[in-house]
Design a protein around this motif. Structure first.
Motif, PDB file in Angstrom:
ATOM      1  N   PRO A  46      44.276 -31.787 -55.325  1.00 50.51           N
ATOM      2  CA  PRO A  46      43.313 -30.799 -54.806  1.00 50.51           C
ATOM      3  C   PRO A  46      42.408 -31.425 -53.746  1.00 50.51           C
ATOM      4  O   PRO A  46      42.222 -32.645 -53.699  1.00 50.51           O
ATOM      5  N   ALA A  47      41.828 -30.582 -52.896  1.00 50.88           N
ATOM      6  CA  ALA A  47      40.905 -31.060 -51.879  1.00 50.88           C
ATOM      7  C   ALA A  47      39.784 -31.874 -52.523  1.00 50.88           C
ATOM      8  O   ALA A  47      39.250 -31.509 -53.576  1.00 50.88           O
ATOM      9  N   LYS A  48      39.461 -32.995 -51.891  1.00 52.40           N
ATOM     10  CA  LYS A  48      38.405 -33.923 -52.306  1.00 52.40           C
ATOM     11  C   LYS A  48      38.732 -34.680 -53.590  1.00 52.40           C
ATOM     12  O   LYS A  48      37.878 -35.374 -54.132  1.00 52.40           O
ATOM     13  N   ALA A  49      39.979 -34.571 -54.064  1.00 53.24           N
ATOM     14  CA  ALA A  49      40.411 -35.346 -55.238  1.00 53.24           C
ATOM     15  C   ALA A  49      41.425 -36.397 -54.810  1.00 53.24           C
ATOM     16  O   ALA A  49      42.425 -36.632 -55.494  1.00 53.24           O
ATOM     17  N   ASP A  50      41.140 -37.068 -53.694  1.00 54.36           N
ATOM     18  CA  ASP A  50      42.056 -38.079 -53.159  1.00 54.36           C
ATOM     19  C   ASP A  50      42.286 -39.220 -54.149  1.00 54.36           C
ATOM     20  O   ASP A  50      43.326 -39.883 -54.111  1.00 54.36           O
ATOM     21  N   ASP A  51      41.318 -39.460 -55.033  1.00 49.04           N
ATOM     22  CA  ASP A  51      41.475 -40.541 -55.999  1.00 49.04           C
ATOM     23  C   ASP A  51      42.679 -40.335 -56.912  1.00 49.04           C
ATOM     24  O   ASP A  51      43.284 -41.306 -57.373  1.00 49.04           O
ATOM     25  N   ARG A  52      43.067 -39.086 -57.153  1.00 49.81           N
ATOM     26  CA  ARG A  52      44.254 -38.827 -57.986  1.00 49.81           C
ATOM     27  C   ARG A  52      45.515 -39.365 -57.320  1.00 49.81           C
ATOM     28  O   ARG A  52      46.429 -39.841 -57.993  1.00 49.81           O
ATOM     29  N   LEU A  53      45.569 -39.268 -55.981  1.00 49.26           N
ATOM     30  CA  LEU A  53      46.728 -39.809 -55.266  1.00 49.26           C
ATOM     31  C   LEU A  53      46.874 -41.292 -55.555  1.00 49.26           C
ATOM     32  O   LEU A  53      47.980 -41.795 -55.811  1.00 49.26           O
ATOM     33  N   TYR A  54      45.754 -41.993 -55.488  1.00 46.19           N
ATOM     34  CA  TYR A  54      45.792 -43.445 -55.626  1.00 46.19           C
ATOM     35  C   TYR A  54      46.094 -43.867 -57.055  1.00 46.19           C
ATOM     36  O   TYR A  54      46.796 -44.864 -57.279  1.00 46.19           O
ATOM     37  N   ARG A  55      45.594 -43.128 -58.024  1.00 44.50           N
ATOM     38  CA  ARG A  55      45.899 -43.462 -59.418  1.00 44.50           C
ATOM     39  C   ARG A  55      47.388 -43.323 -59.690  1.00 44.50           C
ATOM     40  O   ARG A  55      48.035 -44.236 -60.216  1.00 44.50           O
ATOM     41  N   VAL A  56      47.955 -42.184 -59.296  1.00 50.17           N
ATOM     42  CA  VAL A  56      49.369 -41.926 -59.574  1.00 50.17           C
ATOM     43  C   VAL A  56      50.259 -42.794 -58.690  1.00 50.17           C
ATOM     44  O   VAL A  56      51.260 -43.356 -59.149  1.00 50.17           O
ATOM     45  N   GLY A  57      49.901 -42.920 -57.413  1.00 49.01           N
ATOM     46  CA  GLY A  57      50.703 -43.729 -56.502  1.00 49.01           C
ATOM     47  C   GLY A  57      50.784 -45.176 -56.931  1.00 49.01           C
ATOM     48  O   GLY A  57      51.857 -45.794 -56.894  1.00 49.01           O
ATOM     49  N   ALA A  58      49.652 -45.735 -57.373  1.00 51.11           N
ATOM     50  CA  ALA A  58      49.648 -47.132 -57.804  1.00 51.11           C
ATOM     51  C   ALA A  58      50.445 -47.316 -59.092  1.00 51.11           C
ATOM     52  O   ALA A  58      51.126 -48.339 -59.275  1.00 51.11           O
ATOM     53  N   ALA A  59      50.368 -46.334 -59.987  1.00 50.71           N
ATOM     54  CA  ALA A  59      51.129 -46.428 -61.237  1.00 50.71           C
ATOM     55  C   ALA A  59      52.628 -46.393 -60.959  1.00 50.71           C
ATOM     56  O   ALA A  59      53.398 -47.203 -61.513  1.00 50.71           O
ATOM     57  N   LEU A  60      53.051 -45.484 -60.092  1.00 44.47           N
ATOM     58  CA  LEU A  60      54.472 -45.389 -59.750  1.00 44.47           C
ATOM     59  C   LEU A  60      54.930 -46.649 -59.015  1.00 44.47           C
ATOM     60  O   LEU A  60      56.003 -47.196 -59.300  1.00 44.47           O
ATOM     61  N   GLU A  61      54.123 -47.114 -58.087  1.00 47.42           N
ATOM     62  CA  GLU A  61      54.458 -48.320 -57.327  1.00 47.42           C
ATOM     63  C   GLU A  61      54.658 -49.520 -58.249  1.00 47.42           C
ATOM     64  O   GLU A  61      55.640 -50.263 -58.124  1.00 47.42           O
ATOM     65  N   ALA A  62      53.738 -49.701 -59.189  1.00 46.54           N
ATOM     66  CA  ALA A  62      53.840 -50.841 -60.106  1.00 46.54           C
ATOM     67  C   ALA A  62      55.089 -50.750 -60.965  1.00 46.54           C
ATOM     68  O   ALA A  62      55.788 -51.755 -61.169  1.00 46.54           O
ATOM     69  N   ALA A  63      55.385 -49.560 -61.453  1.00 49.46           N
ATOM     70  CA  ALA A  63      56.578 -49.394 -62.289  1.00 49.46           C
ATOM     71  C   ALA A  63      57.854 -49.630 -61.492  1.00 49.46           C
ATOM     72  O   ALA A  63      58.810 -50.259 -61.978  1.00 49.46           O
ATOM     73  N   LEU A  64      57.883 -49.145 -60.257  1.00 44.32           N
ATOM     74  CA  LEU A  64      59.069 -49.314 -59.419  1.00 44.32           C
ATOM     75  C   LEU A  64      59.250 -50.769 -59.013  1.00 44.32           C
ATOM     76  O   LEU A  64      60.383 -51.256 -58.928  1.00 44.32           O
ATOM     77  N   GLU A  65      58.169 -51.482 -58.758  1.00 44.08           N
ATOM     78  CA  GLU A  65      58.302 -52.886 -58.386  1.00 44.08           C
ATOM     79  C   GLU A  65      58.863 -53.703 -59.545  1.00 44.08           C
ATOM     80  O   GLU A  65      59.586 -54.674 -59.332  1.00 44.08           O
ATOM     81  N   THR A  66      58.528 -53.297 -60.763  1.00 41.48           N
ATOM     82  CA  THR A  66      59.130 -53.951 -61.926  1.00 41.48           C
ATOM     83  C   THR A  66      60.635 -53.703 -61.940  1.00 41.48           C
ATOM     84  O   THR A  66      61.437 -54.595 -62.199  1.00 41.48           O
ATOM     85  N   THR A  67      61.024 -52.460 -61.596  1.00 41.59           N
ATOM     86  CA  THR A  67      62.448 -52.100 -61.543  1.00 41.59           C
ATOM     87  C   THR A  67      63.178 -52.858 -60.445  1.00 41.59           C
ATOM     88  O   THR A  67      64.287 -53.360 -60.638  1.00 41.59           O
ATOM     89  N   TRP A  68      62.516 -52.930 -59.244  1.00 40.22           N
ATOM     90  CA  TRP A  68      63.168 -53.588 -58.104  1.00 40.22           C
ATOM     91  C   TRP A  68      63.073 -55.104 -58.172  1.00 40.22           C
ATOM     92  O   TRP A  68      63.794 -55.814 -57.475  1.00 40.22           O
ATOM     93  N   GLY A  69      62.116 -55.621 -58.939  1.00 40.23           N
ATOM     94  CA  GLY A  69      61.870 -57.055 -58.936  1.00 40.23           C
ATOM     95  C   GLY A  69      61.008 -57.495 -57.775  1.00 40.23           C
ATOM     96  O   GLY A  69      61.025 -58.658 -57.368  1.00 40.23           O
ATOM     97  N   GLY A  70      60.239 -56.561 -57.208  1.00 38.14           N
ATOM     98  CA  GLY A  70      59.347 -56.891 -56.095  1.00 38.14           C
ATOM     99  C   GLY A  70      59.195 -55.717 -55.170  1.00 38.14           C
ATOM    100  O   GLY A  70      59.774 -54.647 -55.394  1.00 38.14           O
ATOM    101  N   PRO A  71      58.408 -55.865 -54.081  1.00 39.78           N
ATOM    102  CA  PRO A  71      58.207 -54.775 -53.130  1.00 39.78           C
ATOM    103  C   PRO A  71      59.517 -54.328 -52.485  1.00 39.78           C
ATOM    104  O   PRO A  71      60.399 -55.148 -52.204  1.00 39.78           O
ATOM    105  N   LEU A  72      59.614 -53.031 -52.226  1.00 35.12           N
ATOM    106  CA  LEU A  72      60.823 -52.475 -51.605  1.00 35.12           C
ATOM    107  C   LEU A  72      61.108 -53.122 -50.256  1.00 35.12           C
ATOM    108  O   LEU A  72      62.265 -53.396 -49.917  1.00 35.12           O
TER     109      LEU A  72
END
Length: 510
Positions: free
Chosen positions: A468-494
């Motif tokens: 939602p508008a002005k709730a940009d912090d939600r993007l960062y919470r979810v994006g960082a969680a997905l990024e961390a989980a995927l890096e575990t899967t990939w063994g590092g940054p894409l």
């Protein structure tokens, strides 16, 4: 410090600078050397600001040595899209009509970068006046995708995305009118964020469509995007659309998300932004990412936003109409290119026609003509007025959806990067690249693209998160969680799996 400085994230580089492991001058020179080494093939930069960047870096080093308290990103180099005006540096918006123009002032976000003492490496290539999805409409040549030099890096901000993906810069500024930060992020394996409309000042952006344009971060990690977003965001009294409220705590949200706890989060999968027309590998990576979010504790449900089906149509009436008005200032009279008619009287009307004919490219002319027609007497209500009504319905769809869920998700783009020339002669096919990103601009809500793997063709795919508008912090919470989980899967940054420039995707191992 050992290892390649240019491979460090902005956050890690900032830590190394603060800890005295490396100087800003060394870091800036390393990135300038990288640009000199690879940009002849990549064409991500239109202008390299070496002398000023090094001077800023040396100043940071002196201040840090003297014990002065500095911004966390002080000394970290950055690239800026060439649609953002920069005092003392050429700003062309990717167009011949502004070739050689040096603005007498800085955009607000550039003022904030300078105040925080980030060395500005230069200005990045883009589709002319941000009109395009591939950076093939730049008047200064194509930017190439570091994953495969025969493919597009997205657009309009392909230069910023390619520069970050190719380790020429740890941070970059992009602008997003219909997806021009997020779609390049998806096809280059970078993180791209479109803030809430009004969350980052538009003062000093060369406007294409004033009600849609928004500047934002281009980075390699979600945390880096949060750090940059907090720096450039916030209220600006010189921008009448600027939100007069403090930003949410974006860095804190990113750090929280990286712990991997999404318990209680409600995730809505937008029914209208998936399925037919999406590349098989894109859909497969999206489904896998949804399973990751479930595994982190999120509840995933399908949500219908029925009027999203008409978003592309509405956008391609509203955007050209606003562009037609905004680009009227480029007339050969005040600044930029001036072309006088080859024969006949030199009148204001004929100079304007000759200048605009020579200075604008085909895509810009196409959109000006379309927008002028949509605004003309007798057609305004039927086209522009109707498109604005659809825009209101799309905003209502978002409002209804966010009553049910905390965030909405979709693939960022329907396909991976396509080859140069593949869609250049078919504007409608090109426009469809933004089908998933456009609704956020029409509604003014924030969006993020996070790399979520490789498609079957070995090219990057993006996962879009909308809040939602002005709730940009939600993007960062979810994006960082997905990024961390995927890096575990990939063994590092894409991006560690990207081939070095000059190699093809067939030489990449997954």
């Amino acid at each position: 410090m050992t290892g390649d400085i240019t491979r460090l994230s902005a956050a890690d580089l900032a830590g190394a600078l603060a800890g005295g492991e490396i100087s800003s001058a060394e870091a800036t020179q390393a990135h300038l050397d990288r640009i000199a080494s690879v940009d002849g093939d990549l064409n991500a930069f239109l202008y390299v600001n070496a002398d000023e960047a090094l001077a800023t870096a040396r100043d940071v080093d002196e201040r840090r040595a003297a014990g002065e308290e500095l911004h966390p990103l002080a000394g970290v180099p950055i690239a800026v899209k060439d649609v953002v005006v920069t005092k003392g540096m050429p700003t062309t918006a990717g167009s011949k009509i502004l070739e050689g123009w040096i603005p007498p002032y800085d955009a607000t976000l550039v003022e904030r970068l300078r105040a925080a003492r980030l060395p500005i490496l230069g200005k990045t290539n883009m589709d002319e006046f941000a009109m395009g999805s591939s950076t093939e409409h730049s008047a200064y040549g194509n930017t190439k995708n570091p994953w495969d030099l025969d493919r597009i890096p997205g657009g309009s901000g392909g230069g910023s995305a390619a520069a970050v993906a190719a380790f020429e810069a740890p941070l970059a500024i992009g602008t997003d009118t219909g997806g021009s930060i997020r779609q390049p992020g998806a096809v280059t394996g970078t993180v791209g964020v479109k803030p809430t409309y009004g969350g980052v000042s538009r003062y000093g952006l060369i406007a294409m469509a004033s009600s849609l344009d928004q500047a934002g971060p281009v980075t390699r990690t979600v945390l880096d995007a949060a750090l940059l977003h907090e720096l450039i965001g916030g209220h600006d009294p010189r921008d009448s659309t600027s939100i007069a409220e403090p930003l949410p705590r974006l860095v804190e949200a990113a750090r929280q998300g990286a712990t991997g706890d999404l318990a209680g989060l409600r995730v809505g999968v937008v029914k209208e932004l998936s399925g037919e027309g999406y590349q098989e590998g894109v859909s497969a990576r999206f489904a896998e990412s949804l399973e990751i979010l479930r595994g982190l504790g999120a509840e995933v449900v399908e949500v219908s936003c029925p009027h999203f089906t008409y978003a592309l149509d509405a956008y391609y009436l509203i955007m050209p109409s606003e562009a037609s008005s905004n680009l009227a200032k480029f007339d050969g009279m005040r600044f930029g290119l001036r072309v006088e008619p080859a024969d006949g009287p030199v009148t204001a009307e004929r100079v304007m026609a000759a200048t605009r004919g020579a200075g604008f490219g085909d895509e810009v002319k196409r959109r000006i003509i379309l927008g002028t027609y949509a605004l003309s007497a007798g057609y305004y209500d039927a086209y522009y007025g109707s498109a604005q009504k659809v825009r209101t319905l799309i905003q209502r769809d978002f409002a209804a959806a966010f009553e049910q869920v905390d965030i909405l998700v979709s693939p960022t783009a329907p396909t991976t990067a396509f080859k140069f020339g593949e869609k250049l002669d078919d504007p409608l096919a090109m426009y469809l690249n933004d089908v998933a990103t456009i609704p956020a601009n029409l509604a003014g809500v924030p969006g993020m693209s996070v790399p979520n793997g490789l498609s079957d063709d070995g090219l990057p795919v993006g996962f879009q998160i909308l809040a939602p508008a002005k709730a940009d912090d939600r993007l960062y919470r979810v994006g960082a969680a997905l990024e961390a989980a995927l890096e575990t899967t990939w063994g590092g940054p894409l991006l560690d799996r990207a081939p070095e420039l000059g190699l093809t995707t067939t030489e990449m191992t997954l």
